[in-house]
Design an enzyme around this catalytic site. Structure first.
Site, PDB file in Angstrom:
ATOM      1  NE  ARG A   1       6.196   7.194   9.422  1.00 17.50           N
ATOM      2  CZ  ARG A   1       6.359   6.284   8.466  1.00 17.50           C
ATOM      3  NH1 ARG A   1       7.122   6.558   7.410  1.00 17.50           N
ATOM      4  NH2 ARG A   1       5.762   5.112   8.518  1.00 17.50           N
TER       5      ARG A   1
ATOM      6  CG  ASP B   1       5.540  -1.177   2.289  1.00 16.61           C
ATOM      7  OD1 ASP B   1       6.122  -0.117   2.005  1.00 16.61           O
ATOM      8  OD2 ASP B   1       5.324  -1.521   3.463  1.00 16.61           O
TER       9      ASP B   1
END
Length: 289
Positions: free
Chosen positions: A99, A196
């Site tokens: 994804r 992140d």
């Protein structure tokens, strides 16, 4: 634990991709696993949500109004007024387990974005570029989970993250269209969390959210740690810099993977937090479509 005021407390499963839209002074972000796009007005607290047709990693403001959105099913033009997603391009039609995860826009309006293994194991995450016409793979090596990219204000450096490896890399941007050699910018110890999403401010400092780290960090262009901001959720995913003067940081967070005890200790996990910064951000250029 932690600082930061709450600007949205909707309990996102996997809040990500915050972006400040200077067109109407609003913050946009997504809930990847909840398949939603969210908009919040930090001044009034008013918010609105849209359901996406697939897992959605990001939206970025686009030329001509609306947004370009990165979905598991490819790139789409997103028109919030019409609640409509129009397919623009496939990205990895042969990798159904992947994804899209995170993105930014360079000074020329090209979108740089990454993919990842949705199972977070296979080394299938790549960095791509969209120029308004086609999707091109960069030369950056594959990793299981890409994050970022983010681009320095001068357009010469692209930061990209190997989240599982704990490393933020810096790559030279060649004429805005490809990447040259990559160097290690910052390595983060696993006990401090996992790097992140990243973003850059107007001075070229790099902000990163730390998954499992309860915080956001800001690094100087030479890799020096300038600031750490503790936040009341363990899984901080990405920072956007905005507000009318560019000096408000917005941090998305996630509830996914937290057990009952962790959720009880973090009642605001999945919220969007805000805190003040000294160095302002800058508006993302409008993306080509």
């Amino acid at each position: 634990m932690g600082h930061g005021r709450i600007v949205w407390d909707g309990g996102a499963l996997l809040g990500e991709g915050p972006v400040w839209d200077g067109r109407d002074d609003s913050l946009w972000f997504v809930d990847i696993k909840g398949r939603h796009v969210h908009r919040v007005d930090p001044e009034s607290g008013a918010s609105r949500s849209w359901l996406a047709p697939a897992q959605i990693g990001w939206v970025v403001p686009a030329v001509g109004g609306g947004f370009v959105a990165g979905l598991q099913t490819g790139l789409h033009r997103f028109d919030p007024d019409e609640d409509d997603f129009q397919h623009l391009a496939d990205v990895e039609p042969d990798l159904s387990g992947n994804r899209l995860n995170d993105a930014t826009v360079d000074p020329d309006g090209m979108i740089w974005f990454g993919s990842m293994d949705d199972g977070e194991r296979a080394v299938t995450g790549r960095i791509y570029r969209w120029d308004g016409n086609s999707v091109q793979a960069s030369a950056i090596p594959a990793v299981p989970i890409t994050n970022g990219p983010a681009i320095a204000p001068d357009g010469a450096t692209l930061y990209h993250v190997d989240t599982l490896g704990g490393v933020i890399h810096a790559a030279a941007l060649i004429a805005g269209s490809d990447t040259g050699g990559t160097r290690e910018f910052v390595r983060i110890a696993p006990e401090d969390g996992y790097p992140d999403g990243v973003t850059t401010d107007s001075a070229g400092n790099v902000w990163v959210g730390l998954w499992g780290g309860h915080c956001a960090r800001c690094y100087a262009p030479d890799g020096t740690l300038l600031r750490q901001v503790e936040l009341p959720a363990a899984n901080i995913t990405k920072i956007a810099l905005g507000g009318k003067d560019g000096r408000t940081a917005f941090a998305t967070s996630a509830r996914i993977g937290l057990d009952e005890a962790a959720l009880a200790a973090q009642p605001h996990a999945g919220a969007v937090f805000a805190f003040d910064v000294d160095v302002p951000g800058r508006h993302l250029p409008l993306a080509r479509t």
